[in-house]
Design a protein around this motif. Sequence first.
Motif: not given
Lengths: 360, 338
Positions: A113, B58, B60, B98, B134-135, B137-139, B184
């Motif tokens: 991370r 995509v 975030d 997701e 779930r998992g 794709a990211d949302k 972020r």
Amino acid sequence: MEHTEQYRDGKLCAILAGQITSMCTEDMRIMEVCGTHTVSAFRHGIRNLLPRSLSLISGPGCPVCVTDQSELDAFIQLANMPDTILATFGDLMRVPATGSSLEKEKARGKDIRMVYSTMDALALARANPDRQVVFAGVGFETTSPTIAASILAAHAENLSNYSVYCAHKLLPPALEALMGLSGVEIHGFLLPGHVSVIIGGQAYASFFEKHQIPCVIAGFEPADMLMGIRELAEMISANTPGLENVYGRAVSRQGNLRAQQVADRVFETTDARWRGLGRIAESGLAIREEFAAFDAARRFSIDPRLAAAPAGCACGEVLTGRCLPPDCRLYATACTPADPVGPCMVSSEGTCAAHWKYNR
Amino acid sequence: MKHDTIVLDHGSGGLLSHELTEKIMLPAFDNDMLSRLDDSAVIESQKGRMAFSTDSFVVDPLFFPGGNIGDLAVNGTVNDIAMSGAVPLYLSAAMIIEEGFAIRDLETIVASMAAAARCAGVKIVAGDTKVVPRGAADKIFINTSGVGWIAQGVEISAALARAGDCVILSGTMADHGMTILNQREGLAFDADVKTDSAALNKMVARMLAAAPAGGLRVLRDPTRGGVATALNEIALASNVGICINESALLVRKPVAGLCELLGIDPLYAANEGKLIAIVDKDSADTVLAAIKQDPLGGDACIIGEAISDHPGRVVMETAIGGRRIVDMLTGGQLPRIC
């Protein structure tokens, strides 16, 4: 930002550059020790304002660049431990270790991370109590106090899954080591602003007393740097070496005592290996016995073997001012920012990356 | 809707899929071509050349100051079409969601898409929704594709810049990129920053109307990689050098502050509502005036020129009178550590 703009004033910079040019009647080689100075010089085009007889040479002040190959390999080893999160500052991600990089390990599924502060790493540890969170600790006196603070916080909270792999280095011993290298010709040092905010002007006093070489602490805005260079040019041309501070708005003689105390509480000095400079006595920081539980090297028995720098890579020579990036036979051929061989081509503060980005 | 989160069945093609389309998509996007629910939208052909573009989103976080993934997805494709000098008319929107995604969030995103489409004067005429476990794709990921038509005589391409042309930038740099970066990783400095996400097709229409034939040569929206990367692409495609003037580049103060703090060069940070235009020198003032009349173009100015020296390369006169190369972005920009 308005405050910053004053130090980017074109007229002021032109006046300072003119003064430097008038003083620079002989060849002058000035080392800007800090990577942030290197980048600032390129980014603002400062070199174009300076006379040809004045050379700005980049020094060993990019923390990622001086990190030894064996330490980079240790980070890879840590990232590969089961149930572990390796937390790191962004600069380290793409630096080539032996046969891999943290970026490549991340792509292979290792949990790495990027964090912006050690406190973020600490938060990761709190949020993942069933996993070990290891912070890849690189940097100079500027970063070590915050890392120490994270260890103190973890200690106070009895956080048993947080540790730091400590590869921190100290700047003044590196200057001392530079003076002992053959093939390094430097007439004056532009000393780093950020590090000096912490350690204070007096930290260079014994170095200056011993070598009687012009030393000036300067900030990073164009006018700051030009003011520092002007002081150095004046000392060099008049042969009146001194230790000056032209960054008085941030750097005091004593430095930041609070930060020093925090770092001193957690760390003790130790010998350290530097890329390009080799082993330097008392030039690194180790975690004190009292906080051994937070030392990743002890906790996970990491004892990296000595590792050779990449074949043909001249980063060691570049960051000690013994050669310029274009002198390296890998520069712009085998080694580019997209496919770097050595750390100086990766780090945003690396001399090779700065040459490539701003000066090809 | 009975559910408050997306379940796998919403993407099954069965009753729940139908309900999602009927209750969320159709009312928001509201047009005849879509509401027929045939397998494809049927569009009357238009005269001339067609521009066709696609982009996937995509981002975030999904929601950020000034916008969300929905308006970004519409504006992004509208702008890509507009940058070829076309008038964008129709879009498709495909979503990969997701399992477990909040329906309320989906409604917000769809409403933003609809509002952005209305604002840009385009219709979303085709769509698709898939739900993954779930998992997987990211949302939510959104792809938009779109078409537009190019009027006769309009010839815009990154390869058409010539030495002597002026380089215009339609406003400030780095607003979107720094807004996202600030959100972020929980950075969230208390800075007054917001995305510049906006459709530029109306601005382009003004420019095309104002410019004499052949006067407007290159249009590009400096998204990922920022102004620096877009200029490098133009320099390479046209085989010209480009020289820009640092003093002419505008960055809003809070954005500049964030850039300084994080060690990010605003020249490389993303914009989502700005364009770069390369314009024949004689047309530059006319085109600039047209941009400035647009609500999104008040800060536009000439930032440099195309030159015959150093073809393929971008250089900058710095504010203090120095000079440096402005290279293409390599890797992501990484925050500094000291």
